[in-house]
Enzyme design. Structure first.
Site, short mmCIF file in Angstrom:
data_model
loop_
_atom_site.label_atom_id
_atom_site.label_comp_id
_atom_site.label_asym_id
_atom_site.label_seq_id
_atom_site.Cartn_x
_atom_site.Cartn_y
_atom_site.Cartn_z
N GLY A 141 16.73 -1.04 3.42
CA GLY A 141 15.47 -0.62 3.44
C GLY A 141 13.88 -0.35 4.57
O GLY A 141 12.99 -0.67 4.71
N ARG A 159 16.22 5.72 1.71
CA ARG A 159 17.49 6.32 0.69
C ARG A 159 16.81 7.84 0.95
O ARG A 159 17.82 9.13 0.28
CB ARG A 159 15.92 6.31 -0.53
CG ARG A 159 15.31 5.55 -1.10
CD ARG A 159 14.50 5.43 -3.01
NE ARG A 159 13.75 4.50 -2.66
CZ ARG A 159 13.14 4.03 -3.60
NH1 ARG A 159 13.73 4.51 -5.11
NH2 ARG A 159 11.96 3.91 -4.08
N TYR A 200 6.83 -7.36 -10.65
CA TYR A 200 7.20 -7.92 -9.71
C TYR A 200 7.51 -9.23 -9.32
O TYR A 200 8.35 -9.76 -9.06
CB TYR A 200 6.16 -7.14 -8.39
CG TYR A 200 6.43 -7.95 -6.93
CD1 TYR A 200 7.40 -6.98 -6.45
CD2 TYR A 200 5.48 -8.97 -6.43
CE1 TYR A 200 7.90 -6.98 -5.36
CE2 TYR A 200 6.52 -8.88 -5.40
CZ TYR A 200 6.91 -8.41 -4.75
OH TYR A 200 7.21 -8.67 -3.27
N LYS A 213 11.47 -10.32 -8.21
CA LYS A 213 11.82 -11.22 -6.93
C LYS A 213 12.67 -12.65 -7.01
O LYS A 213 13.56 -12.83 -6.68
CB LYS A 213 10.75 -11.68 -6.10
CG LYS A 213 9.69 -10.41 -5.44
CD LYS A 213 10.91 -9.56 -4.33
CE LYS A 213 10.91 -9.92 -3.36
NZ LYS A 213 12.14 -9.40 -2.67
N SER A 234 1.10 -4.41 0.35
CA SER A 234 0.32 -6.14 -0.19
C SER A 234 -1.32 -5.02 1.23
O SER A 234 -2.36 -6.03 0.95
CB SER A 234 0.82 -7.08 0.90
OG SER A 234 1.36 -5.93 1.94
P1 NAP Z 1 7.39 -1.33 1.46
O1 NAP Z 1 6.57 -1.03 2.17
O2 NAP Z 1 6.88 -0.63 0.42
O3 NAP Z 1 9.45 -1.80 1.11
C1 NAP Z 1 10.35 -1.65 -0.02
C2 NAP Z 1 10.82 -1.22 0.80
O4 NAP Z 1 11.71 -0.79 -0.14
C3 NAP Z 1 11.02 0.60 1.20
O5 NAP Z 1 12.08 0.97 2.08
C4 NAP Z 1 11.27 1.02 -0.06
O6 NAP Z 1 12.37 2.46 0.27
C5 NAP Z 1 12.99 0.08 -0.88
N1 NAP Z 1 13.42 1.16 -1.35
C6 NAP Z 1 12.51 0.02 -2.70
N2 NAP Z 1 12.52 0.89 -4.11
C7 NAP Z 1 14.62 0.70 -3.51
C8 NAP Z 1 15.58 1.56 -3.77
N3 NAP Z 1 15.93 2.14 -4.93
N4 NAP Z 1 16.84 1.98 -3.02
C9 NAP Z 1 16.49 1.54 -1.41
N5 NAP Z 1 15.40 1.27 -1.27
C10 NAP Z 1 14.18 0.73 -1.58
O7 NAP Z 1 7.26 -2.92 1.27
P2 NAP Z 1 7.54 -4.60 2.13
O8 NAP Z 1 6.77 -5.53 2.22
O9 NAP Z 1 7.43 -4.32 3.35
O10 NAP Z 1 8.36 -4.96 1.57
C11 NAP Z 1 9.98 -5.31 2.44
C12 NAP Z 1 10.62 -6.65 1.17
O11 NAP Z 1 9.38 -8.06 0.87
C13 NAP Z 1 10.76 -6.61 -0.34
O12 NAP Z 1 11.64 -6.77 -0.88
C14 NAP Z 1 9.62 -7.16 -0.74
O13 NAP Z 1 10.12 -7.89 -2.35
C15 NAP Z 1 9.38 -8.13 0.02
N6 NAP Z 1 7.63 -8.62 0.23
C16 NAP Z 1 6.65 -8.55 0.91
C17 NAP Z 1 5.58 -8.77 0.54
C18 NAP Z 1 4.47 -8.58 1.17
O14 NAP Z 1 2.96 -8.74 1.23
N7 NAP Z 1 4.44 -7.00 1.86
C19 NAP Z 1 5.26 -10.00 0.47
C20 NAP Z 1 6.65 -10.63 -0.03
C21 NAP Z 1 7.88 -10.71 0.11
P3 NAP Z 1 11.15 3.62 0.07
O15 NAP Z 1 10.08 3.69 1.69
O16 NAP Z 1 12.04 5.03 -0.32
O17 NAP Z 1 10.38 3.68 -1.06
#
Ligand code: NAP
Length: 341
Positions: free
Chosen positions: A9, A34, A153, A157, A197
């Protein structure tokens, strides 16, 4: 310890900062996206050369590309997982890719002989579905996905982290697996493409939140949560084997606290940030027309303290105060023209 790490990702908000820090620490990074058409734009934000940062096309729901991305790696940082701002009609839109993607990344890592696997889970897998009387949480706590009102969501997780742990126990008990569990991540954005977020700050700044709801959250800085992942990747195996590491700064932030920080630091640029409190009945009314607001109802009046003492003690991690994350996030949204003030 540096080597070659697969970061899934690479288009993500947390992955971007993590990749920048890994490259700075001497790692070579294979990252999945992707759509490979995003490579030039992402390369501009992430740095690295064609030798130190390589892109692979792979989807959480499909085997294609994962073997190539994992080949030659000695660690995985599995970050990709659906993280939408809204709530899907069918919870399986989130649960299935989160769970299947984690298991797919684990399977391909194991087949490639990779020992170290750091999974990005969430405080969503820790602190939900508990009675309102429980307000202190740490790594021993698990979200109860069967409790009423637990959001898709949050389920995605929790189910993904539990499935990953079960898979490792059954298939690769010698793997150095651990999970990092961030609370709400805020900090500077690099472009107009950021995680859901950040919308907390964006919506307060652009005035699209009409009043301050009686809800809040724990905050951790983007730069600090990337650092926690890097520490988990580089730590001696005995420190991380099977562990969970919560990434959270203190104290808990109510929406009103965030609004005050924005007004106090940004002056006239924060003129659209609301001052009025939204009564709880107003949130319930709003949720009728705005499905995303339904997520707030179970949070009304709740305060959670989510401790990161374990990450601080074991990995020497230190989070910065939430005010800095909030203000840097806001300033970057303004600088990138995402919010017009
Ligand atoms: P983000 O910017 O939305 O990143 C999510 C990533 O997952 C993107 O690269 C997205 O790719 C990819 N993704 C989603 N569905 C997919 C699929 N079917 N196949 C391949 N890739 C896919 O959010 P983030 O905050 O950086 O999240 C990263 C991780 O941290 C996630 O596991 C999230 O649950 C976790 N997290 C985030 C927070 C927060 O507050 N931000 C808090 C706790 C945990 P695309 O760009 O192609 O959509």
């Amino acid at each position: 310890m540096a080597g070659t790490v697969l970061v899934s990702g690479g288009s993500g908000y947390i992955a971007g900062e993590t990749i920048r820090q890994l490259l700075a620490n001497g790692w070579t990074v294979n990252t999945t996206v992707r759509n490979l058409s995003r490579e030039p734009e992402l390369r501009g934000q992430l740095g690295g050369s064609r030798q130190t940062l390589r892109f692979f096309a792979a989807d959480l729901m499909n085997d294609a590309g994962w073997a190539e991305a994992a080949a030659g790696c000695n660690a995985v940082c599995h970050m990709a997982s659906p993280f939408p701002a809204g709530v899907p009609k069918d919870e399986n839109e989130l649960i299935v890719p989160a769970r299947e993607g984690a298991l797919r990344a684990l399977r391909f890592a194991h087949t490639a002989g990779i020992r170290r696997f750091v999974m990005t889970s969430s405080s969503a897998a820790v602190a939900y579905g508990h009675p309102p009387s429980k307000s202190h949480f740490d790594e021993a706590d698990w979200t109860n996905v069967d409790a009423p009102g637990v959001q898709p969501y949050v389920k995605s997780k929790t189910i993904a982290e539990q499935a990953a742990r079960d898979w490792v126990a059954a298939n690769a008990p010698g793997m150095d697996y651990c999970a990092v569990c961030p609370v709400l991540v805020l900090g500077p954005v690099e472009s107009g493409d950021f995680a859901a977020s950040v919308e907390v700050v964006q919506r307060l700044l652009n005035g699209s939140v009409p009043a301050i709801p009686n809800v809040g959250f724990n905050v951790v800085d983007l730069r600090d949560i990337a650092d926690l992942h890097v520490r988990a990747l580089e730590a001696p195996a005995q420190l991380i084997h099977g562990a969970r590491f919560i990434g959270a700064a203190q104290p808990f932030q109510h929406f009103g606290d965030v609004a005050r920080v924005l007004r106090g630091s940004l002056g006239p640029q924060a003129r659209k940030v609301p001052k009025r409190a939204m009564p709880d009945w107003g949130v319930r009314l709003l949720s009728v027309v705005m499905p995303a607001a339904r997520q707030l109802i179970g949070e009304l009046g709740r305060t959670r303290t989510i401790s990161s003492a374990h990450a601080q003690q074991v990995l020497g991690w230190k989070p910065r105060p939430p005010e800095e994350s909030i203000v840097d996030c806001a300033r970057s949204l303004i600088a990138h023209g995402v919010v017009k003030v």
